[in-house]
Motif scaffolding. Structure first.
Motif, PDB file in Angstrom:
ATOM      1  N   HIS A 258      -1.374   5.602  10.739  1.00  0.00           N
ATOM      2  CA  HIS A 258      -2.642   5.572  11.485  1.00  0.00           C
ATOM      3  C   HIS A 258      -3.718   4.744  10.781  1.00  0.00           C
ATOM      4  N   TRP A 259      -3.312   3.914   9.835  1.00  0.00           N
ATOM      5  CA  TRP A 259      -4.276   3.030   9.171  1.00  0.00           C
ATOM      6  C   TRP A 259      -4.460   1.748   9.978  1.00  0.00           C
ATOM      7  N   SER A 260      -5.667   1.223   9.923  1.00  0.00           N
ATOM      8  CA  SER A 260      -5.909  -0.113  10.479  1.00  0.00           C
ATOM      9  C   SER A 260      -5.687  -1.137   9.376  1.00  0.00           C
ATOM     10  N   ALA A 261      -5.650  -2.423   9.750  1.00  0.00           N
ATOM     11  CA  ALA A 261      -5.507  -3.482   8.753  1.00  0.00           C
ATOM     12  C   ALA A 261      -6.683  -3.472   7.778  1.00  0.00           C
ATOM     13  N   LEU A 262      -7.861  -3.081   8.267  1.00  0.00           N
ATOM     14  CA  LEU A 262      -9.037  -3.022   7.393  1.00  0.00           C
ATOM     15  C   LEU A 262      -8.843  -1.970   6.307  1.00  0.00           C
ATOM     16  N   HIS A 263      -8.303  -0.798   6.690  1.00  0.00           N
ATOM     17  CA  HIS A 263      -8.002   0.228   5.684  1.00  0.00           C
ATOM     18  C   HIS A 263      -7.068  -0.319   4.611  1.00  0.00           C
ATOM     19  N   VAL A 264      -6.049  -1.032   5.064  1.00  0.00           N
ATOM     20  CA  VAL A 264      -5.046  -1.568   4.136  1.00  0.00           C
ATOM     21  C   VAL A 264      -5.693  -2.513   3.129  1.00  0.00           C
ATOM     22  N   TRP A 265      -6.508  -3.446   3.627  1.00  0.00           N
ATOM     23  CA  TRP A 265      -7.102  -4.428   2.721  1.00  0.00           C
ATOM     24  C   TRP A 265      -8.139  -3.803   1.782  1.00  0.00           C
ATOM     25  N   LEU A 266      -8.909  -2.832   2.282  1.00  0.00           N
ATOM     26  CA  LEU A 266      -9.868  -2.161   1.410  1.00  0.00           C
ATOM     27  C   LEU A 266      -9.154  -1.432   0.275  1.00  0.00           C
ATOM     28  N   TYR A 267      -8.036  -0.812   0.593  1.00  0.00           N
ATOM     29  CA  TYR A 267      -7.246  -0.110  -0.423  1.00  0.00           C
ATOM     30  C   TYR A 267      -6.707  -1.105  -1.461  1.00  0.00           C
ATOM     31  N   ILE A 268      -6.158  -2.241  -0.979  1.00  0.00           N
ATOM     32  CA  ILE A 268      -5.604  -3.250  -1.893  1.00  0.00           C
ATOM     33  C   ILE A 268      -6.677  -3.793  -2.832  1.00  0.00           C
TER      34      ILE A 268
ATOM     35  N   VAL B 265       0.835  -1.203   0.000  1.00  0.00           N
ATOM     36  CA  VAL B 265       0.000   0.000   0.000  1.00  0.00           C
ATOM     37  C   VAL B 265       0.871   1.256   0.000  1.00  0.00           C
ATOM     38  N   THR B 266       1.943   1.234   0.785  1.00  0.00           N
ATOM     39  CA  THR B 266       2.844   2.384   0.837  1.00  0.00           C
ATOM     40  C   THR B 266       3.446   2.669  -0.529  1.00  0.00           C
ATOM     41  N   LEU B 267       3.832   1.630  -1.238  1.00  0.00           N
ATOM     42  CA  LEU B 267       4.395   1.788  -2.577  1.00  0.00           C
ATOM     43  C   LEU B 267       3.362   2.405  -3.519  1.00  0.00           C
ATOM     44  N   SER B 268       2.138   1.922  -3.473  1.00  0.00           N
ATOM     45  CA  SER B 268       1.086   2.441  -4.339  1.00  0.00           C
ATOM     46  C   SER B 268       0.782   3.903  -4.025  1.00  0.00           C
ATOM     47  N   LEU B 269       0.762   4.250  -2.747  1.00  0.00           N
ATOM     48  CA  LEU B 269       0.502   5.639  -2.343  1.00  0.00           C
ATOM     49  C   LEU B 269       1.591   6.577  -2.866  1.00  0.00           C
ATOM     50  N   ALA B 270       2.837   6.111  -2.823  1.00  0.00           N
ATOM     51  CA  ALA B 270       3.938   6.936  -3.321  1.00  0.00           C
ATOM     52  C   ALA B 270       3.754   7.232  -4.807  1.00  0.00           C
ATOM     53  N   ILE B 271       3.322   6.231  -5.553  1.00  0.00           N
ATOM     54  CA  ILE B 271       3.109   6.422  -6.984  1.00  0.00           C
ATOM     55  C   ILE B 271       1.911   7.342  -7.236  1.00  0.00           C
ATOM     56  N   GLU B 272       0.854   7.187  -6.421  1.00  0.00           N
ATOM     57  CA  GLU B 272      -0.306   8.070  -6.545  1.00  0.00           C
ATOM     58  C   GLU B 272       0.063   9.521  -6.227  1.00  0.00           C
ATOM     59  N   ALA B 273       1.105   9.696  -5.395  1.00  0.00           N
ATOM     60  CA  ALA B 273       1.554  11.042  -5.044  1.00  0.00           C
ATOM     61  C   ALA B 273       2.362  11.686  -6.166  1.00  0.00           C
ATOM     62  N   GLY B 274       2.584  10.934  -7.240  1.00  0.00           N
ATOM     63  CA  GLY B 274       3.244  11.504  -8.394  1.00  0.00           C
ATOM     64  C   GLY B 274       4.749  11.353  -8.421  1.00  0.00           C
ATOM     65  N   ILE B 275       5.293  10.488  -7.593  1.00  0.00           N
ATOM     66  CA  ILE B 275       6.737  10.265  -7.621  1.00  0.00           C
ATOM     67  C   ILE B 275       7.022   8.860  -8.164  1.00  0.00           C
ATOM     68  N   GLU B 276       8.243   8.656  -8.604  1.00  0.00           N
ATOM     69  CA  GLU B 276       8.663   7.344  -9.083  1.00  0.00           C
ATOM     70  C   GLU B 276       9.799   6.869  -8.187  1.00  0.00           C
ATOM     71  N   PRO B 277       9.464   6.196  -7.088  1.00  0.00           N
ATOM     72  CA  PRO B 277      10.485   5.831  -6.101  1.00  0.00           C
ATOM     73  C   PRO B 277      11.319   4.637  -6.550  1.00  0.00           C
ATOM     74  N   GLU B 278      12.440   4.459  -5.896  1.00  0.00           N
ATOM     75  CA  GLU B 278      13.219   3.234  -6.040  1.00  0.00           C
ATOM     76  C   GLU B 278      12.563   2.182  -5.150  1.00  0.00           C
ATOM     77  N   MET B 279      12.293   1.025  -5.698  1.00  0.00           N
ATOM     78  CA  MET B 279      11.716  -0.070  -4.916  1.00  0.00           C
ATOM     79  C   MET B 279      12.873  -0.843  -4.290  1.00  0.00           C
ATOM     80  N   PHE B 280      12.871  -0.919  -2.964  1.00  0.00           N
ATOM     81  CA  PHE B 280      14.017  -1.473  -2.235  1.00  0.00           C
ATOM     82  C   PHE B 280      13.570  -2.684  -1.419  1.00  0.00           C
ATOM     83  N   PHE B 281      14.187  -3.824  -1.700  1.00  0.00           N
ATOM     84  CA  PHE B 281      13.837  -5.075  -1.016  1.00  0.00           C
ATOM     85  C   PHE B 281      15.061  -5.659  -0.333  1.00  0.00           C
ATOM     86  N   ILE B 282      14.893  -6.087   0.911  1.00  0.00           N
ATOM     87  CA  ILE B 282      15.962  -6.762   1.649  1.00  0.00           C
ATOM     88  C   ILE B 282      15.657  -8.245   1.677  1.00  0.00           C
ATOM     89  N   ASN B 283      16.465  -9.013   0.976  1.00  0.00           N
ATOM     90  CA  ASN B 283      16.314 -10.467   1.030  1.00  0.00           C
ATOM     91  C   ASN B 283      17.117 -10.960   2.231  1.00  0.00           C
TER      92      ASN B 283
END
Length: 391
Positions: free
Chosen positions: A152-162, A27-45
């Motif tokens: 300040h989101w609940s898990a319900l907010h997260v799933w509804l957004y997804i 959700v955080t990644l999607s929000l960043a894109i909706e905000a009009g930026i193109e972030p670097e996607m960073f994953f820690i394996n």
């Protein structure tokens, strides 16, 4: 609005979204894109991820057409097990060695040592995350500025957004997992552990390790059967609940490897045990002070107030004991532990302004010629110190 505000605040910095393969970071990644930026996607394996999580990371990167940077911890977890023993809710060394260490190295090496990192953290997840707030600076990861747009989101907010956005989420949620992360995380509940035990064949390696570990220490089958391994010291409430169920008190034992011991006596300010190695420690003494090597193999720290000397047998003396020495002695003791017991997490190099510190052969290494004796690498936390001899 929050994302835009943070990007403006840290204008010029690299913008990352720390993606874990979980719902909150998605959700955080999607929000960043909706905000009009193109972030670097960073994953820690971390090396202890579920295969589907790694697959989801690649799928999401393709879904959003983003550049993906991966920090790989390799086998850091399995190597550090010999030193720390199984991680616990009150002993989470794994996050430091498998997440924060690789993060520090990536920010330092790939992003110029300075980055705004949007992180899917929520206040409802834990008291610690509630108290951290929407923005923070993590002492373990210098140069990383953390911010959570869904604090300040609940898990319900997260799933509804997804569901509303049709985002590709990790399939393990449909198998009953409430959270998705490292498959052996001590914070998961027993129900989730049971799901993994039944559906992920890699879990058998972990359970076999746990049974052998506690058996060797005479600590009883209860530590595995009732999930007590998830605490370094199980809280009294858990032990009392087991007693109510007719389960006898669980015997305690020594967890982790034997740590280097230090004593104080009349002949020396400090005396390290026979695990001390001058060959290993000597180069790192330059972090505290320029040094001079004596004919007997001892090393003098020239710019300590009491002119401390460390000897090949692990004893420490002072040429001018009437001078203040306690602060220098305390830093010397910590330095010896860090150098001797290093598990190669990679956090120290990120603090070094001259690049004198690197990781070689899974341990910290130093270029003495590049060391500025600033001791900045000692100013931040270290898993060996925080979870080792001071515990």
């Amino acid at each position: 609005d929050f994302v835009k505000e943070q990007v403006e605040r840290y204008n010029g910095k690299n913008i990352l979204v720390s993606y874990s393969g979980g719902k909150d970071s998605l959700v955080t990644l999607s929000l960043a894109i909706e905000a009009g930026i193109e972030p670097e996607m960073f994953f820690i394996n971390t090396g202890i991820e579920l295969p589907e999580t790694v697959e989801n990371v690649l799928e999401v990167a393709e879904h959003f057409s983003l550049n993906l940077t991966v920090a790989d911890a390799g086998d850091a977890f399995w190597r550090a097990l010999d030193y720390f023993g199984p991680p616990g809710k009150d002993h989470r060394w794994c996050c430091k060695t498998c997440k924060l260490g690789p993060t520090s190295q990536a920010i330092n090496n790939d992003f110029g040592g300075d980055a705004l990192s949007l992180i899917g953290q929520r206040a409802y997840e834990s008291q610690q995350r509630r108290s951290k707030g929407e923005t923070w600076e993590n002492p373990w990861t210098p140069g990383q500025h953390g911010a959570s747009p869904i604090q300040h989101w609940s898990a319900l907010h997260v799933w509804l957004y997804i569901f509303d956005r049709g985002l590709p989420y990790n399939p393990w949620y449909e198998r009953g997992m409430e959270r998705v992360g490292c498959f052996l995380c001590p914070t998961m509940d027993l129900g989730e552990a049971e799901i993994l035990k039944n559906e992920y064949e890699g879990y058998e390696r972990w359970e076999t390790y746990l049974r052998n570990y506690f058996s060797e220490r005479g600590m009883g089958e209860e530590w595995v059967r009732y999930g007590l391994w998830r605490w370094y010291r199980p809280p009294k409430s858990v032990i009392n609940r087991l007693k109510e169920e007719g389960i006898t008190a669980v015997p305690e034992g020594e967890r982790g490897a034997k740590k280097m011991q230090v004593r104080r006596d009349d002949d020396a300010l400090l005396a390290f045990d026979d695990r001390f190695s001058m060959e290993r420690v000597a180069p790192f003494l330059n972090i505290i002070s320029p040094t001079t090597k004596g004919s007997d193999g001892s090393v003098l720290l020239k710019k300590t107030e009491a002119r401390l000397t460390i000897h090949p047998d692990g004893t420490v003396t002072a040429e001018e004991p009437e001078q203040p020495y306690k602060r220098d002695l305390r830093r010397l003791e910590e330095l010896v532990y860090r150098a001797s017991e290093c598990v190669g997490c990679g956090i120290c190099p990120a603090r070094c302004p001259t690049g004198a510190l690197t990781i070689k052969n899974d341990r910290i290494a130093i270029d003495v010629q590049s060391c500025a004796h600033c001791s900045l690498c000692l100013d931040g936390p270290c898993p060996v110190v925080d979870f080792g001899h001071r515990r």
